[in-house]
Design a protein around this motif. Structure first.
Motif, PDB file in Angstrom:
ATOM      1  N   ALA A   1       0.821  -1.208   0.000  1.00 23.03           N
ATOM      2  CA  ALA A   1       0.000   0.000   0.000  1.00 23.03           C
ATOM      3  C   ALA A   1       0.859   1.264   0.000  1.00 23.03           C
ATOM      4  CB  ALA A   1      -0.933  -0.008   1.212  1.00 23.03           C
ATOM      5  N   ASN A   2       1.993   1.196   0.703  1.00 21.08           N
ATOM      6  CA  ASN A   2       2.875   2.365   0.761  1.00 21.08           C
ATOM      7  C   ASN A   2       3.428   2.708  -0.615  1.00 21.08           C
ATOM      8  OD1 ASN A   2       4.693   4.363   2.128  1.00 21.08           O
ATOM      9  ND2 ASN A   2       6.263   2.950   1.395  1.00 21.08           N
ATOM     10  N   CYS A   3       3.850   1.690  -1.362  1.00 24.32           N
ATOM     11  CA  CYS A   3       4.402   1.916  -2.698  1.00 24.32           C
ATOM     12  C   CYS A   3       3.313   2.433  -3.638  1.00 24.32           C
ATOM     13  CB  CYS A   3       5.021   0.631  -3.244  1.00 24.32           C
ATOM     14  SG  CYS A   3       5.973   0.861  -4.760  1.00 24.32           S
ATOM     15  N   LYS A   4       2.114   1.873  -3.537  1.00 27.72           N
ATOM     16  CA  LYS A   4       1.011   2.346  -4.359  1.00 27.72           C
ATOM     17  C   LYS A   4       0.713   3.813  -4.083  1.00 27.72           C
ATOM     18  CE  LYS A   4      -1.365  -2.105  -4.846  1.00 27.72           C
ATOM     19  NZ  LYS A   4      -2.588  -2.890  -4.493  1.00 27.72           N
ATOM     20  N   SER A   5       0.828   4.198  -2.820  1.00 28.18           N
ATOM     21  CA  SER A   5       0.597   5.591  -2.446  1.00 28.18           C
ATOM     22  C   SER A   5       1.655   6.508  -3.044  1.00 28.18           C
ATOM     23  CB  SER A   5       0.593   5.719  -0.915  1.00 28.18           C
ATOM     24  OG  SER A   5       0.471   7.072  -0.527  1.00 28.18           O
ATOM     25  N   LEU A   6       2.913   6.070  -3.017  1.00 26.65           N
ATOM     26  CA  LEU A   6       4.006   6.872  -3.586  1.00 26.65           C
ATOM     27  C   LEU A   6       3.829   7.051  -5.091  1.00 26.65           C
ATOM     28  CD1 LEU A   6       7.075   5.345  -1.667  1.00 26.65           C
ATOM     29  CD2 LEU A   6       6.026   7.588  -1.291  1.00 26.65           C
ATOM     30  N   VAL A   7       3.373   5.990  -5.755  1.00 29.02           N
ATOM     31  CA  VAL A   7       3.134   6.065  -7.196  1.00 29.02           C
ATOM     32  C   VAL A   7       1.947   6.979  -7.498  1.00 29.02           C
ATOM     33  CG1 VAL A   7       2.484   4.745  -9.248  1.00 29.02           C
ATOM     34  CG2 VAL A   7       4.156   3.793  -7.649  1.00 29.02           C
ATOM     35  N   ARG A   8       0.892   6.841  -6.713  1.00 27.78           N
ATOM     36  CA  ARG A   8      -0.309   7.654  -6.914  1.00 27.78           C
ATOM     37  C   ARG A   8      -0.012   9.153  -6.732  1.00 27.78           C
ATOM     38  NH1 ARG A   8      -3.119   5.038  -3.749  1.00 27.78           N
ATOM     39  NH2 ARG A   8      -2.989   6.336  -1.883  1.00 27.78           N
TER      40      ARG A   8
END
Length: 248
Positions: A116-123
């Motif tokens: 979820a953290n990586c998805k947030s950084l990408v978003r």
């Protein structure tokens, strides 16, 4: 993420029985120190495996180990950092925890099963997925420092000629390159479908010659400060570390 380093501990277990175990079942009473000794020997073997040239090496993890040394060597140049390489979300997350540090990342390969953290950084646009064989999506001198790991080992000289000058273009104070030593195994070596080709681990002399031929100037001042800071902290990199000046 789906890309995971090989578990050395499992290899040690799968490799066969531990020497001298048969002698533990003697008629006489075993020493109570024997389990402690065996555990200590196993720990030493595991540490040796992790840091030996024959073990799997992740320069991404090496960047995280080197952060205190990089901060000492580069000072204010660590205020705005771009990391380029596989699993950049991990490095960016670590950098963002540092005081007075802004961080962005470029992931050269498709992201699979990220947290979820990586998805947030990408978003949020902090981490981008981009093919580094093409121009980076940033203006000149967008970052004070560019740190590269586990990326250039998979590029042929043809693409290195485009990629490294691009990294020097988007940096204001320099580029730090973490790359494996010949004889090491990259932690990513099994994922040829992701990278398209096996890692090509080059010698220090190869890189120095390459930098000279392509007008990429060694940042001698940064190299000296890094080496001094590393010596004070008894830090010995498991990867090669090169410091290159930005393009002006």
């Amino acid at each position: 993420m789906s890309r995971r380093p090989v578990n050395p501990a499992r290899r040690l277990v799968d490799g066969g029985s531990i020497p001298f175990m048969g002698s533990a079942h003697s008629k006489s009473r075993s020493s109570p120190l024997l389990p402690v000794i065996l555990l200590a020997v196993g720990a030493v073997l595991l540490i040796g495996y992790l840091y030996s040239g024959s073990g799997d090496v992740s320069c991404m993890l090496e960047v995280q180990r080197a952060l205190p040394v990089l901060k000492k060597a580069y000072g204010d140049s660590m205020r705005k950092v771009l990391h380029v390489g596989p699993e950049t979300c991990s490095v960016v997350s670590k950098l963002l925890k540092e005081e007075d540090t802004e961080a962005w990342g470029v992931e050269p390969y498709d992201l699979d099963d990220v947290d979820a953290n990586c998805k947030s950084l990408v978003r949020k646009g902090i981490v981008r997925v981009a093919d580094i064989k093409f121009p980076l999506p940033y203006r000149a001198k967008s970052f004070s420092l560019v740190i590269v790991s586990d990326a250039v080992d998979y590029l042929t000289p043809k693409y290195l000629n485009k990629t490294l000058p691009e990294m020097a273009r988007v940096s204001a104070d320099g580029v730090v390159i973490f790359t494996g030593y010949p004889g090491q195994h990259s932690a990513k070596i099994a994922e040829l479908s992701k990278f398209g080709r096996p890692a090509k681990l080059r010698s220090p002399s190869w890189w120095i010659k390459y930098f000279l031929q392509n007008n990429l100037e060694d940042n001698e001042a940064a190299t000296k400060k890094f080496e001094q800071a590393a010596a004070k902290r008894s830090y010995k990199p498991a990867c090669q570390v090169f410091h290159i000046k930005s393009l002006h």
